[in-house]
Write a protein that holds these residues in place. Structure first.
Motif, PDB file in Angstrom:
ATOM      1  N   PRO A   1      -7.566  -0.998  -1.665  1.00 12.85           N
ATOM      2  CA  PRO A   1      -8.565  -0.375  -2.536  1.00 12.85           C
ATOM      3  C   PRO A   1      -9.913  -1.072  -2.367  1.00 12.85           C
ATOM      4  CG  PRO A   1      -6.567  -0.929  -3.756  1.00 12.85           C
ATOM      5  CD  PRO A   1      -6.458  -1.589  -2.408  1.00 12.85           C
TER       6      PRO A   1
ATOM      7  N   LYS B   1       4.415   0.095  -5.145  1.00 12.35           N
ATOM      8  CA  LYS B   1       3.244   0.558  -4.409  1.00 12.35           C
ATOM      9  C   LYS B   1       2.005   0.437  -5.284  1.00 12.35           C
ATOM     10  CE  LYS B   1       5.679   3.650  -1.250  1.00 12.35           C
ATOM     11  NZ  LYS B   1       5.787   5.023  -0.686  1.00 12.35           N
TER      12      LYS B   1
ATOM     13  N   ASN C   1       0.825  -2.522 -12.638  1.00 16.43           N
ATOM     14  CA  ASN C   1      -0.308  -3.018 -13.414  1.00 16.43           C
ATOM     15  C   ASN C   1       0.121  -3.736 -14.682  1.00 16.43           C
ATOM     16  OD1 ASN C   1      -2.099  -1.836 -11.551  1.00 16.43           O
ATOM     17  ND2 ASN C   1      -1.967   0.143 -12.591  1.00 16.43           N
TER      18      ASN C   1
ATOM     19  N   SER D   1      -0.132   2.511  -6.056  1.00 13.84           N
ATOM     20  CA  SER D   1      -0.332   3.652  -6.945  1.00 13.84           C
ATOM     21  C   SER D   1       0.647   3.676  -8.106  1.00 13.84           C
ATOM     22  CB  SER D   1      -0.204   4.962  -6.158  1.00 13.84           C
ATOM     23  OG  SER D   1       1.092   5.057  -5.571  1.00 13.84           O
ATOM     24  N   ASP D   2       1.618   2.772  -8.111  1.00 15.47           N
ATOM     25  CA  ASP D   2       2.641   2.750  -9.154  1.00 15.47           C
ATOM     26  C   ASP D   2       2.081   2.076 -10.400  1.00 15.47           C
ATOM     27  OD1 ASP D   2       4.866   2.463 -10.761  1.00 15.47           O
ATOM     28  OD2 ASP D   2       6.204   1.903  -9.121  1.00 15.47           O
TER      29      ASP D   2
ATOM     30  N   SER E   1       0.842  -1.194   0.000  1.00 19.76           N
ATOM     31  CA  SER E   1       0.000   0.000   0.000  1.00 19.76           C
ATOM     32  C   SER E   1       0.878   1.246   0.000  1.00 19.76           C
ATOM     33  CB  SER E   1      -0.915   0.003   1.228  1.00 19.76           C
ATOM     34  OG  SER E   1      -0.177   0.341   2.394  1.00 19.76           O
ATOM     35  N   ASP E   2       0.269   2.390  -0.175  1.00 22.88           N
ATOM     36  CA  ASP E   2       1.004   3.657  -0.166  1.00 22.88           C
ATOM     37  C   ASP E   2       1.229   4.188   1.236  1.00 22.88           C
ATOM     38  OD1 ASP E   2       0.508   3.226  -2.832  1.00 22.88           O
ATOM     39  OD2 ASP E   2      -0.014   5.296  -3.275  1.00 22.88           O
TER      40      ASP E   2
END
Length: 703
Positions: A255, A233, A240, A235-236, A200-201
């Motif tokens: 999320p 992370k 994906n 968000s990186d 996680s961030d």
């Protein structure tokens, strides 16, 4: 004309069928699905090898994973033969897993390199390790019978550009945790960078702790030495794009879509949860989450228990907060059987060698009474004046024994190992048989006629002692000792940037390869969380002076210190450092305990900036670069230059006399005999004194 065209097409089709296998071979029994990955090729390179003598052999292994559907295996051979080679008699013969399938004449004897492509028959492949064996028979021109077999002119060089290329594809998605787990660290996943840990961030130390335990436990199972598992992370965007992801995050940091998965699969306040998710676009995600740190870390440790992970045939697993997921505790072995359960065969005349790789704790060195015990059999038709067996450690000869006809049906040898041989970490054992036959060329006896066999009873006895020297030649000791993390605390910045995360991922990938199982103590802390218990452990600190206050507060204890602003390294008695150059450096320094705790050490991974962290990470984080590190303080720059220094005085391993005796059976026997002799002498002296009525008085013995 039409008939000719049809004939050409039919012949071309037949040739393609003969050269190219018609269908892929599935090795794991995994059902093929409509969703397939694109075909790709994995190459294994040979090592440079010189085949010398009339008969010679070399081998190269390559790997086949159980979920690969293999389309072709292509052997590309680059070789150069002696200019004196008789091209009508000399030959090379190729075998796969003991089955011969191709022979050729080395037609080019001009002294130039020559290349040839050979397709390996798929029906002879097997899951796991496969062995390509190349037998050479190099007869020179106008050779004299009974002389050519010892000529130095018989040679053929095989070059490292020779390759074994395996082309394969596999199912896009997988259906259970066990399959995902094995795919995550497979050879192709590491080579092509397909697997990563995603946190996680929130910069939660428990998430990082779980990830590093997972990286270490998985790394000690990998067969591919290169590559690493990035720590990203959520968000990186790079995360994906990956095919295999392990997402480790506390429930409150997930999320919404992952939190829904956790709720649907029954996550409670105490347990940790593993859920396999097929996310589309070829991405498989193993989500690991919990509502408390203890359960989350325990789930990360579970990744290092391959026996347990391979039992998970479903997509969901709940793990108790204190559920026992540890493996057995591994210790430095005393007796190591290296020939396998079936023993090892040697076939053919002249010099035959088998090599065995052995892993051993890096922090240990040999002591007295280490030895080889070899049990073997061999042909009775040898020239026993010239035939012998020789053992090596790391290419250093340890000892030899002649073969004898009356022991051919069952021979044995005990060969002591000198204590000056380095066995720390991985080392190799070679057992060679020189199987000579009288007048071999004259009588044209070839093939498997002379043979030898090492029985499964063959073993290596190692007595060892832990080294006390804090130098990089012994790294990762003392942070890893006897295959486990040794009371290790990792101090990281409060906010971990991408370069620090990359360094940690690479560093613990390498350290993990020196562990077995998932035991040992590893804990992650922020600088402000340190207490007396932490200060009594082995400590690794990573970061810059600006990002990690622990490094700033201990700057005065470093061998290479940072400036007051933390922007460059300062000169010292070992090295004058230009201030500008000092800004580009990274450093790793191996110190004793910063808090004077006996038997503890500190590793400070320090740099003024991200560039320096990347430079030092390329050395700590790559197995092939560890050999560049020596002494107790190392500087590295962005150009790959490494400077090593030693500040502490050498500390030779000290072993108490009692410990030496404890490990040496010969010493024990000698001590017992010596004591008995002394007792007998003392008793005899007393009896003589009493018999003669002697008393010790002033001036000497008197009656």
């Amino acid at each position: 004309m039409k008939r000719l065209s049809i004939t050409i097409i039919l012949l071309s089709s037949l040739l393609v069928i003969l050269i190219q296998p018609a269908a892929a071979v599935n090795y794991g029994g995994v059902p093929q699905t409509d969703g397939r990955t694109e075909s790709r090729t994995l190459e294994t390179n040979f090592l440079d090898y010189s085949m010398k003598g009339l008969f010679s052999t070399t081998e190269q292994t390559f790997w086949i994973a159980k979920d690969w559907d293999v389309e072709t295996v292509l052997l590309h051979l680059e070789y150069r033969a002696t200019q004196l080679a008789d091209t009508q008699l000399s030959s090379l013969t190729v075998a796969i897993n003991g089955t011969y399938f191709y022979s050729l004449r080395p037609t080019d004897n001009s002294g130039n390199r020559h290349g040839i492509d050979i397709y390996v028959p798929l029906e002879s492949l097997q899951q796991g390790y496969n062995i390509i064996k190349i037998d050479g028979y190099m007869r020179t021109q106008e050779a004299q019978p009974c002389v050519d077999d010892v000529s130095e002119a018989n040679w053929l060089d095989i070059y490292k550009e020779s390759t074994i290329a395996v082309r394969f594809d596999k199912n896009t998605f997988i259906t259970n945790i066990e399959s995902f787990y094995n795919r995550f660290f497979e050879v192709d996943a590491l080579k092509y960078g397909e697997s990563a840990f995603v946190l996680s961030d929130a910069d939660n130390p428990a998430e990082l702790n779980a990830a590093l335990l997972g990286i270490s436990g998985i790394s000690n199972q990998t067969i591919y030495p290169d590559g690493y598992f990035p720590i990203l992370k959520l968000s990186d965007p790079a995360g994906n794009q990956l095919e295999n992801r392990i997402v480790i995050a506390r429930y409150d940091q997930l999320p919404d879509n992952y939190r829904d998965q956790a709720d649907q699969n029954g996550l409670n306040d105490e347990d940790a949860l593993l859920v396999l998710i097929n996310e589309g676009s070829g991405t498989n995600t193993l989500m690991i989450t919990a509502k408390n740190d203890i359960a989350l870390i325990n789930a990360g440790r579970m990744l290092g228990n391959s026996t347990l992970m391979n039992q998970l045939q479903s997509t969901v697993k709940l793990i108790g907060k204190i559920e026992d997921v540890k493996t057995e505790v591994y210790t430095a072995e005393t007796y190591i059987n290296f020939t396998g359960a079936k023993g090892t065969d040697y076939n053919g005349p002249f010099h035959q060698v088998k090599e065995f790789a052995i892993n051993y704790p890096l922090n240990r060195s040999l002591t007295n009474a280490s030895e080889f015990y070899l049990s073997y059999r061999y042909s009775e038709n040898l020239d026993f004046d010239r035939s012998l067996m020789t053992v090596y450690i790391n290419d250093i000869p340890v000892g030899s024994r002649k073969l004898s006809q009356h022991k051919a049906g069952g021979d044995e040898a005990t060969i002591p190992i000198p204590t000056d041989i380095d066995i720390g970490g991985a080392f190799t054992v070679k057992v060679a048989f020189d199987l000579e036959i009288k007048d071999l060329w004259c009588s044209l006896r070839q093939g498997d006629m002379p043979w030898a066999y090492l029985t499964p009873g063959t073993m290596l006895k190692i007595n060892s002692v832990a080294s006390q020297d804090l130098i990089f030649e012994n790294y990762p000791s003392p942070f890893v000792t006897d295959y486990s993390y040794n009371a290790l605390s990792l101090v990281v910045p409060n906010q971990i940037d991408g370069e620090t995360a990359k360094l940690l991922a690479k560093m613990f990938r390498v350290m993990g390869r020196y562990t077995k199982g998932n035991t040992g103590d590893l804990a992650v802390f922020y600088p402000g969380e340190l207490n007396e218990a932490v200060l009594s452990t082995n400590i690794i600190a990573v970061g810059t002076e600006d990002s990690n206050s622990f490094i700033r507060s201990n700057n005065d204890k470093l061998y290479f210190r940072l400036t007051e602003e933390g922007t460059s390294f300062l000169s010292n008695e070992k090295l004058v450092i230009d201030p500008t150059y000092g800004k580009t450096l990274g450093s790793v320094q191996l110190l004793g305990s910063l808090y004077n705790k006996p038997g503890r050490a500190s590793l400070m991974v320090v740099a003024p900036n991200q560039t320096g962290l990347a430079a030092i990470g390329n050395n700590l984080g790559e197995l092939k670069n560890l050999g560049k590190l020596s002494g107790d303080a190392v500087l590295a720059d962005a150009n790959g230059n490494v400077l090593s220094y030693r500040f502490k005085a050498p500390q030779n391993p000290t072993i108490a006399v009692v410990e030496q005796i404890a490990v040496s059976q010969d010493a024990q026997i000698f001590l017992v005999v010596s004591i008995m002799v002394l007792i007998l002498l003392a008793v005899g002296l007393i009896m003589v004194v009493r018999k003669n009525g002697l008393e010790l008085k002033k001036g000497g013995w008197r009656k």
